[in-house]
Design a protein around this motif. Structure first.
Motif, PDB file in Angstrom:
ATOM      1  N   HIS A 276       0.853  -1.203   0.000  1.00 28.48           N
ATOM      2  CA  HIS A 276       0.000   0.000   0.000  1.00 28.48           C
ATOM      3  C   HIS A 276       0.878   1.238   0.000  1.00 28.48           C
TER       4      HIS A 276
ATOM      5  N   HIS B  19       1.154   5.260  -2.074  1.00 27.41           N
ATOM      6  CA  HIS B  19       0.496   6.193  -3.008  1.00 27.41           C
ATOM      7  C   HIS B  19       1.533   6.897  -3.878  1.00 27.41           C
TER       8      HIS B  19
ATOM      9  N   HIS C 198      -9.361   1.516   0.511  1.00 22.37           N
ATOM     10  CA  HIS C 198      -9.157   1.738   1.948  1.00 22.37           C
ATOM     11  C   HIS C 198     -10.379   1.264   2.725  1.00 22.37           C
TER      12      HIS C 198
ATOM     13  N   HIS D 174      -5.534  -0.685   5.889  1.00 22.97           N
ATOM     14  CA  HIS D 174      -5.785  -0.218   7.266  1.00 22.97           C
ATOM     15  C   HIS D 174      -6.626  -1.185   8.087  1.00 22.97           C
TER      16      HIS D 174
ATOM     17  N   ASP E 277       2.183   3.121   2.985  1.00 23.45           N
ATOM     18  CA  ASP E 277       1.181   4.185   2.862  1.00 23.45           C
ATOM     19  C   ASP E 277       1.807   5.569   2.724  1.00 23.45           C
TER      20      ASP E 277
HETATM   21 ZN   LIG Z   1      -3.590   4.883   1.668  1.00 22.95          ZN
END
Ligand SMILES: [Zn+2]
Ligand SMILES: O=c1[nH]c(=O)c2nc[nH]c2[nH]1
Length: 446
Positions: A78, A80, A233, A272, A323
């Protein structure tokens, strides 16, 4: 990416990997002191002690990496792409952080020149940190996702990525329509899914920003094309969960907003999941989907503690993600350490993680999440040679531990406890050296 050399190479090095899960198998960690790995055409052909492999393959060129520790390439499940330049927006909870920190930057990726620069920084940052496969949260702009895939393919990163789609509650320039989301995603899938090392992941941002229409467009893509992955998410923050509850009054819970659209499968990775209900955990286990645990982000945004024990008890597969940019950087070593800290801090409610667990979470668990464990995630023969060398420079804290270590287990524990990007000197993706740093610190590749 350049072609891998067809000439076989015998690597001489101590290596470690987790071909099985330490959560179920106490002997999952394999350690090979003074090991040998025979690699040809980017694939591991044989492994064992160096002396055995040398005897079996006397004519093969040897690359001597003694003094270092070889690990499988890390798998970040995960991260971005558009958020590399906004790492460090501390002190805000999720929804404020999105409005003030992340989304204004994500809007800038409408400009292809800007997104190319960001894509180059992003792929370089992952590879320099030993990450050879990543489930990448893409951009809201199809042109930027196309650029990401071309940079990933050029540099050797295996990216599982897609167009991020949303049609409400972000910023107008990040919104699309179900029809456009479907059409732009389809064009990217046809160009990139299965091209070289690249795979496509259908990616609604989160249910808060996705109407039922756009989730249905995502489901149509998953039905139409074989082997797509899905990511989004879930259950990150109290205010987010409450808003999703109000937006989907007919849904049983947050998971159900995806589940009833047909988006939760063996190929789904949900980031998450800090505040799941028992029903959600049971359904995630039933659908064999994965929860991507992102402990640095959870700490930085104050989102909460990940209930690892409840996930394991329910039988939900768990992997690890940085993340970026809610998280604090691209290092899967740091992410593993933070996962360990956060379990320690939960006392009886936490799971005591060993270095073997951390290695598994940073490598093989990600390969399993992405259904790529036949290809990558460990160093057994038949796997692609995706690997990272930990080889601390003289007079650094980790070198001191390496030189003093009485057994190899200490090397792995210290690598997670104090290792940084500066201790990683070589990275291979598909057998190709994609990053290499000499002792002076000069980067020779990427
Ligand atoms: Zn994220
Ligand atoms: O940590 C997060 N980062 C994001 O960019 C995001 N978008 C929706 N939910 C999110 N959570």
């Amino acid at each position: 990416m350049t072609q891998t050399s067809p000439t076989p190479v015998l690597y001489r090095v101590t290596f470690m990997h987790t071909p099985a899960s330490p959560f179920t198998d106490p002997d999952a960690l394999h350690v090979q002191e003074d090991g040998g790995l025979l690699v040809e055409n980017g694939v591991i052909l044989a492994s064992g002690t160096f002396s055995a492999l040398r005897a079996a393959h006397p004519g093969v060129d040897v690359t001597d990496l003694r003094g270092g520790l070889l690990l499988p390439g890390f798998i970040d499940t995960h991260v971005h792409y558009p958020q590399g330049r906004v790492i460090g927006g501390l002190g805000m909870p999720l929804l404020e952080w999105l409005d003030r920190n992340a989304l204004p930057e994500e809007a800038r990726l409408a400009d292809p020149a800007y997104s190319r620069a960001v894509a180059q920084e992003f792929t370089r940052s992952l590879l320099q940190n030993g990450t050879t496969t990543a489930l990448v949260f893409g951009s809201h702009f199809a042109s930027a996702v196309d650029i990401l895939f071309s940079e990933a393919e050029r540099t050797g990163l295996r990216a599982v990525a897609g167009l991020v789609v949303s049609d409400r509650l972000l910023r107008p320039e990040l919104h699309t329509t179900p029809e456009r989301a479907y059409a732009e995603s389809k064009a990217l899938i046809e160009k990139w899914h299965g091209t070289g090392r690249q795979l496509y992941a259908v990616t609604p941002r989160f249910s808060l920003s996705a109407s039922e229409g756009i989730l249905d467009a995502c489901a149509a893509l998953l039905r139409e094309f074989e082997g797509l992955r899905f990511t989004s998410h879930i259950n990150e923050n109290g205010a987010e969960i409450q808003t999703v509850r109000e937006l989907f009054p007919g849904a049983r819970d947050y998971l159900d907003t995806y589940e009833r659209a047909g988006l939760v499968t063996r190929h789904s990775v949900l980031a998450h999941n800090l505040h799941p209900t028992g029903r959600e955990l049971g359904a995630m286990a039933e659908h064999c989907c994965t929860a991507a645990h992102c402990p640095c982000s959870n700490s930085a945004l104050g989102s909460g503690f990940f209930p690892l024990k409840r996930h394991l008890q329910a039988g939900v597969h768990v992997s690890l993600g940085t993340d970026v940019g809610g998280g604090t950087g691209f290092s899967m070593l740091k992410e593993g350490l933070q996962a360990y800290f956060m379990q320690q801090l939960q006392g009886e409610g936490g799971v005591p993680l060993t270095p073997a667990h951390l290695l598994y979470l940073a490598t093989r668990a990600g390969a399993e999440a992405l259904d790529l464990h036949h290809l990558t995630g460990d160093l057994t023969p038949g796997k692609v040679f995706d690997a990272v060398l930990v080889d601390p420079a003289p007079q650094t804290p980790l070198r001191a531990v390496f030189d003093a270590a009485e057994n190899p287990a200490r090397l792995l524990a210290a690598t997670f406890a104090t290792g940084t990007q500066g201790d990683l000197t070589r990275v291979w993706a598909g057998g190709e050296a994609v990053y290499c740093r000499d002792r002076s610190g000069a980067a020779l590749h990427t």
